[in-house]
Scaffold this motif. Structure first.
Motif, PDB file in Angstrom:
ATOM      1  N   PRO A 184       0.817  -1.225   0.000  1.00 58.89           N
ATOM      2  CA  PRO A 184       0.000   0.000   0.000  1.00 58.89           C
ATOM      3  C   PRO A 184       0.846   1.269   0.000  1.00 58.89           C
ATOM      4  N   ALA A 185       1.987   1.231   0.682  1.00 55.58           N
ATOM      5  CA  ALA A 185       2.842   2.417   0.757  1.00 55.58           C
ATOM      6  C   ALA A 185       3.456   2.781  -0.583  1.00 55.58           C
ATOM      7  N   CYS A 186       3.403   1.852  -1.537  1.00 56.23           N
ATOM      8  CA  CYS A 186       4.057   2.079  -2.835  1.00 56.23           C
ATOM      9  C   CYS A 186       3.079   2.425  -3.953  1.00 56.23           C
ATOM     10  N   ALA A 187       1.807   2.614  -3.622  1.00 57.17           N
ATOM     11  CA  ALA A 187       0.819   2.908  -4.666  1.00 57.17           C
ATOM     12  C   ALA A 187       1.208   4.142  -5.469  1.00 57.17           C
ATOM     13  N   GLY A 188       1.602   5.205  -4.789  1.00 57.89           N
ATOM     14  CA  GLY A 188       2.012   6.416  -5.488  1.00 57.89           C
ATOM     15  C   GLY A 188       3.262   6.209  -6.313  1.00 57.89           C
ATOM     16  N   LEU A 189       4.204   5.424  -5.783  1.00 57.74           N
ATOM     17  CA  LEU A 189       5.430   5.142  -6.529  1.00 57.74           C
ATOM     18  C   LEU A 189       5.143   4.333  -7.780  1.00 57.74           C
ATOM     19  N   ARG A 190       4.229   3.378  -7.681  1.00 59.07           N
ATOM     20  CA  ARG A 190       3.892   2.582  -8.863  1.00 59.07           C
ATOM     21  C   ARG A 190       3.366   3.483  -9.973  1.00 59.07           C
ATOM     22  N   ASP A 191       2.588   4.478  -9.619  1.00 53.22           N
ATOM     23  CA  ASP A 191       2.069   5.428 -10.609  1.00 53.22           C
ATOM     24  C   ASP A 191       3.190   6.316 -11.150  1.00 53.22           C
ATOM     25  N   ARG A 192       3.986   6.886 -10.264  1.00 54.48           N
ATOM     26  CA  ARG A 192       5.047   7.809 -10.684  1.00 54.48           C
ATOM     27  C   ARG A 192       6.110   7.114 -11.515  1.00 54.48           C
ATOM     28  N   LEU A 193       6.320   5.819 -11.273  1.00 53.06           N
ATOM     29  CA  LEU A 193       7.351   5.073 -11.996  1.00 53.06           C
ATOM     30  C   LEU A 193       6.776   4.202 -13.109  1.00 53.06           C
ATOM     31  N   CYS A 194       5.473   4.275 -13.330  1.00 54.15           N
ATOM     32  CA  CYS A 194       4.835   3.496 -14.409  1.00 54.15           C
ATOM     33  C   CYS A 194       5.197   2.017 -14.292  1.00 54.15           C
ATOM     34  N   LEU A 195       5.186   1.508 -13.070  1.00 50.43           N
ATOM     35  CA  LEU A 195       5.599   0.136 -12.791  1.00 50.43           C
ATOM     36  C   LEU A 195       4.468  -0.654 -12.151  1.00 50.43           C
ATOM     37  N   ASP A 196       4.302  -1.905 -12.574  1.00 47.61           N
ATOM     38  CA  ASP A 196       3.370  -2.799 -11.902  1.00 47.61           C
ATOM     39  C   ASP A 196       4.052  -3.571 -10.785  1.00 47.61           C
ATOM     40  N   GLY A 197       5.361  -3.787 -10.906  1.00 42.14           N
ATOM     41  CA  GLY A 197       6.071  -4.544  -9.887  1.00 42.14           C
ATOM     42  C   GLY A 197       7.432  -4.987 -10.370  1.00 42.14           C
ATOM     43  N   PHE A 198       8.000  -5.963  -9.667  1.00 45.30           N
ATOM     44  CA  PHE A 198       9.294  -6.543 -10.031  1.00 45.30           C
ATOM     45  C   PHE A 198       9.161  -8.060 -10.061  1.00 45.30           C
ATOM     46  N   ALA A 199       9.914  -8.686 -10.949  1.00 44.58           N
ATOM     47  CA  ALA A 199       9.860 -10.134 -11.124  1.00 44.58           C
ATOM     48  C   ALA A 199      11.254 -10.736 -10.941  1.00 44.58           C
ATOM     49  N   PRO A 200      11.321 -12.033 -10.627  1.00 48.15           N
ATOM     50  CA  PRO A 200      12.623 -12.706 -10.613  1.00 48.15           C
ATOM     51  C   PRO A 200      13.256 -12.653 -12.001  1.00 48.15           C
ATOM     52  N   VAL A 201      14.566 -12.632 -12.046  1.00 48.77           N
ATOM     53  CA  VAL A 201      15.296 -12.563 -13.318  1.00 48.77           C
ATOM     54  C   VAL A 201      15.466 -13.967 -13.888  1.00 48.77           C
ATOM     55  N   GLU A 202      15.034 -14.146 -15.126  1.00 47.77           N
ATOM     56  CA  GLU A 202      15.238 -15.412 -15.853  1.00 47.77           C
ATOM     57  C   GLU A 202      16.365 -15.175 -16.856  1.00 47.77           C
ATOM     58  N   ILE A 203      17.571 -15.547 -16.480  1.00 47.87           N
ATOM     59  CA  ILE A 203      18.740 -15.227 -17.303  1.00 47.87           C
ATOM     60  C   ILE A 203      18.631 -15.830 -18.705  1.00 47.87           C
ATOM     61  N   ASP A 204      18.069 -17.015 -18.814  1.00 46.64           N
ATOM     62  CA  ASP A 204      17.968 -17.655 -20.134  1.00 46.64           C
ATOM     63  C   ASP A 204      17.183 -16.787 -21.117  1.00 46.64           C
ATOM     64  N   ASP A 205      16.243 -15.987 -20.614  1.00 44.79           N
ATOM     65  CA  ASP A 205      15.451 -15.134 -21.510  1.00 44.79           C
ATOM     66  C   ASP A 205      16.337 -14.123 -22.238  1.00 44.79           C
ATOM     67  N   TYR A 206      17.429 -13.713 -21.595  1.00 48.80           N
ATOM     68  CA  TYR A 206      18.307 -12.687 -22.164  1.00 48.80           C
ATOM     69  C   TYR A 206      19.193 -13.219 -23.284  1.00 48.80           C
ATOM     70  N   GLU A 207      19.199 -14.536 -23.481  1.00 52.10           N
ATOM     71  CA  GLU A 207      19.929 -15.110 -24.617  1.00 52.10           C
ATOM     72  C   GLU A 207      19.402 -14.560 -25.936  1.00 52.10           C
ATOM     73  N   LEU A 208      18.141 -14.151 -25.951  1.00 49.15           N
ATOM     74  CA  LEU A 208      17.543 -13.557 -27.149  1.00 49.15           C
ATOM     75  C   LEU A 208      18.401 -12.422 -27.685  1.00 49.15           C
ATOM     76  N   MET A 209      18.981 -11.632 -26.805  1.00 50.82           N
ATOM     77  CA  MET A 209      19.766 -10.473 -27.231  1.00 50.82           C
ATOM     78  C   MET A 209      21.034 -10.899 -27.964  1.00 50.82           C
ATOM     79  N   LEU A 210      21.637 -11.964 -27.505  1.00 45.70           N
ATOM     80  CA  LEU A 210      22.827 -12.485 -28.182  1.00 45.70           C
ATOM     81  C   LEU A 210      22.455 -13.085 -29.535  1.00 45.70           C
ATOM     82  N   ARG A 211      21.284 -13.722 -29.601  1.00 47.87           N
ATOM     83  CA  ARG A 211      20.842 -14.282 -30.890  1.00 47.87           C
ATOM     84  C   ARG A 211      20.597 -13.174 -31.903  1.00 47.87           C
TER      85      ARG A 211
END
Length: 262
Positions: free
Chosen positions: A221-248
């Motif tokens: 609840p304390a982050c509702a304003g921050l979510r709006d100001r930062l245009c963010l829904d949240g944060f997710a765990p990092v899936e490193i394998d997904d970033y292989e796309l950039m090398l491809r």
């Protein structure tokens, strides 16, 4: 990376303040803006939480530790930590499509940027293959930051430029007048968003506490304003394998003989 204007910079300062309080990890917020190289920031031994583009992350000989990936509120795939590159022209230009800009001047940020270089090449490779020749008479860069891409467009130094879609969301959130000055004529395929990283030797306990706290951002609840100001829904765990796309994408562009976006 995403302190794209004073309002966004203030919001990030507030977010890291919240993160420090709720995680119990003492964090010093440091200013590291252009023209300071981002590589200097990423190589700091005391780094605990800073944004890093996925392309240089994957290219790094000694990768920082992944902490979390942002989920933009307007992500190309809703609810996923992904972004894209918007291909922009001036609102008063004659260009209606990316193809209309061929023969002109294209801007880029830096060669190790995904949104400002790698994704741009990937989007243009099919046109390059069709034509069998360079697409632009000039490639202008490194412009380094999203703001300087917009400045180059405004000054008429480039005809088309790439902008990280999340950076553009932040700009438009706090500078609505920008919408009257630019037009989007193309959007690249989605890719994993830049991630928050810590130094390679950052202790496990600190990384774990930061990850656990960032995982609560979407519902806190304390982050509702921050979510709006930062245009963010949240944060997710990092899936490193997904970033292989950039090398491809990089390998595909080079295999096509298209090392630079021109």
């Amino acid at each position: 990376m995403y302190s794209v204007n004073p309002q966004a910079a203030a919001a990030w300062t507030d977010l890291f303040g919240w993160l420090a309080r709720d995680s119990g990890v003492e964090l010093d917020v440091i200013a590291h803006a252009f023209p300071l190289p981002l590589s200097d920031l990423w190589s700091r031994s005391d780094l605990a939480c800073a944004f890093m583009c996925g392309f240089p992350f994957m290219l790094a000989a000694h990768r920082p530790r992944p902490v979390a990936a942002p989920i933009p509120a307007k992500a190309p795939t809703h609810g996923r930590p992904v972004y894209a590159t918007r291909l922009l022209v001036r609102a008063d230009s004659r260009f209606a499509t990316v193809e209309d800009t061929f023969g002109g001047r294209v801007g880029y940020t830096v060669a190790d940027s995904h949104s400002g270089y790698n994704a741009l090449r990937h989007h243009l490779v099919p046109y390059y293959r069709q034509r069998g020749a360079r697409l632009y008479r000039d490639s202008v860069g490194p412009l380094t930051t999203p703001r300087r891409v917009l400045d180059a467009l405004s000054a008429g130094d480039i005809d088309i430029g790439p902008l990280d879609s999340y950076a553009l969301d932040l700009m438009l959130r706090h500078e609505a007048e920008l919408a009257t000055k630019i037009r989007i004529v193309g959007t690249t395929d989605p890719a994993p968003a830049p991630l928050l990283v810590a130094a390679p030797d950052c202790p496990d306990e600190i990384v774990t506490r930061l990850q656990a706290t960032l995982a609560t951002f979407a519902e806190a609840p304390a982050c509702a304003g921050l979510r709006d100001r930062l245009c963010l829904d949240g944060f997710a765990p990092v899936e490193i394998d997904d970033y292989e796309l950039m090398l491809r994408w990089d390998a595909e562009a080079r295999a096509a003989g298209y090392a630079e976006p021109i």
